[in-house]
Design a protein around this motif. Structure first.
Motif, PDB file in Angstrom:
ATOM      1  N   GLU A   3       0.837  -1.200   0.000  1.00  9.93           N
ATOM      2  CA  GLU A   3       0.000   0.000   0.000  1.00  9.93           C
ATOM      3  C   GLU A   3       0.873   1.253   0.000  1.00  9.93           C
ATOM      4  O   GLU A   3       0.699   2.146  -0.833  1.00  9.93           O
ATOM      5  CB  GLU A   3      -0.917  -0.007   1.223  1.00  9.93           C
ATOM      6  N   LYS A  45      -4.664   1.872  -6.456  1.00 10.16           N
ATOM      7  CA  LYS A  45      -4.246   0.496  -6.185  1.00 10.16           C
ATOM      8  C   LYS A  45      -3.743   0.374  -4.744  1.00 10.16           C
ATOM      9  O   LYS A  45      -4.061  -0.595  -4.044  1.00 10.16           O
ATOM     10  CB  LYS A  45      -3.158   0.070  -7.153  1.00 10.16           C
ATOM     11  N   GLU A  47      -4.602   2.198  -2.204  1.00 18.41           N
ATOM     12  CA  GLU A  47      -5.743   2.295  -1.290  1.00 18.41           C
ATOM     13  C   GLU A  47      -6.491   0.962  -1.222  1.00 18.41           C
ATOM     14  O   GLU A  47      -6.891   0.524  -0.148  1.00 18.41           O
ATOM     15  CB  GLU A  47      -6.679   3.415  -1.743  1.00 18.41           C
ATOM     16  N   VAL A  48      -6.676   0.324  -2.379  1.00 17.50           N
ATOM     17  CA  VAL A  48      -7.361  -0.959  -2.410  1.00 17.50           C
ATOM     18  C   VAL A  48      -6.558  -2.005  -1.655  1.00 17.50           C
ATOM     19  O   VAL A  48      -7.105  -2.778  -0.859  1.00 17.50           O
ATOM     20  CB  VAL A  48      -7.614  -1.410  -3.870  1.00 17.50           C
ATOM     21  N   GLU A  49      -5.258  -2.026  -1.864  1.00 18.71           N
ATOM     22  CA  GLU A  49      -4.405  -2.970  -1.137  1.00 18.71           C
ATOM     23  C   GLU A  49      -4.522  -2.752   0.366  1.00 18.71           C
ATOM     24  O   GLU A  49      -4.547  -3.698   1.143  1.00 18.71           O
ATOM     25  CB  GLU A  49      -2.939  -2.839  -1.565  1.00 18.71           C
ATOM     26  N   GLU A  51      -7.095  -1.538   1.987  1.00 16.34           N
ATOM     27  CA  GLU A  51      -8.416  -1.997   2.450  1.00 16.34           C
ATOM     28  C   GLU A  51      -8.485  -3.519   2.518  1.00 16.34           C
ATOM     29  O   GLU A  51      -9.153  -4.077   3.371  1.00 16.34           O
ATOM     30  CB  GLU A  51      -9.527  -1.465   1.529  1.00 16.34           C
ATOM     31  N   LEU A  52      -7.788  -4.183   1.589  1.00 18.16           N
ATOM     32  CA  LEU A  52      -7.851  -5.645   1.547  1.00 18.16           C
ATOM     33  C   LEU A  52      -6.739  -6.299   2.357  1.00 18.16           C
ATOM     34  O   LEU A  52      -6.632  -7.519   2.385  1.00 18.16           O
ATOM     35  CB  LEU A  52      -7.765  -6.131   0.101  1.00 18.16           C
ATOM     36  N   GLY A  53      -5.925  -5.499   2.996  1.00  8.87           N
ATOM     37  CA  GLY A  53      -4.854  -6.053   3.816  1.00  8.87           C
ATOM     38  C   GLY A  53      -3.757  -6.695   2.997  1.00  8.87           C
ATOM     39  O   GLY A  53      -3.181  -7.689   3.403  1.00  8.87           O
ATOM     40  N   ASN A  54      -3.491  -6.175   1.828  1.00  4.34           N
ATOM     41  CA  ASN A  54      -2.439  -6.679   0.933  1.00  4.34           C
ATOM     42  C   ASN A  54      -2.696  -8.128   0.511  1.00  4.34           C
ATOM     43  O   ASN A  54      -1.760  -8.855   0.177  1.00  4.34           O
ATOM     44  CB  ASN A  54      -1.053  -6.557   1.567  1.00  4.34           C
ATOM     45  N   ASP A  55      -3.941  -8.579   0.525  1.00  2.00           N
ATOM     46  CA  ASP A  55      -4.275  -9.957   0.157  1.00  2.00           C
ATOM     47  C   ASP A  55      -4.561 -10.128  -1.325  1.00  2.00           C
ATOM     48  O   ASP A  55      -5.023 -11.171  -1.750  1.00  2.00           O
ATOM     49  CB  ASP A  55      -5.488 -10.451   0.956  1.00  2.00           C
ATOM     50  N   ILE A  56      -4.269  -9.104  -2.112  1.00  4.46           N
ATOM     51  CA  ILE A  56      -4.534  -9.238  -3.560  1.00  4.46           C
ATOM     52  C   ILE A  56      -3.272  -9.586  -4.290  1.00  4.46           C
ATOM     53  O   ILE A  56      -2.199  -9.405  -3.853  1.00  4.46           O
ATOM     54  CB  ILE A  56      -5.192  -7.971  -4.159  1.00  4.46           C
TER      55      ILE A  56
END
Length: 56
Positions: A3, A45, A47-49, A51-56
């Motif tokens: 992130e 990207k 911000e999304v990481e 929110e998802l806890g770097n699980d993407i």
């Protein structure tokens, strides 16, 4: 960690893109607009990481 990295890269690309847009050369201005948009996408990207806890 991803992130933070993406947000830093995004900020850098936006800053460089903004500088290029001040150029008198139309090609450089267009490149600056593309680079700024790339930076915005990198920040999103990050911000999304985050929110998802770097699980993407």
């Amino acid at each position: 960690m991803g992130e933070f990295t993406e947000k830093v890269k995004g900020n850098a690309n936006e800053a460089v893109g903004n500088v290029k847009q001040e150029s008198g050369n139309p090609e450089t201005r267009a490149e600056g607009r593309r680079q700024e948009k790339k930076g915005e996408a990198q920040q999103l990207k990050g911000e999304v990481e985050g929110e998802l806890g770097n699980d993407i």
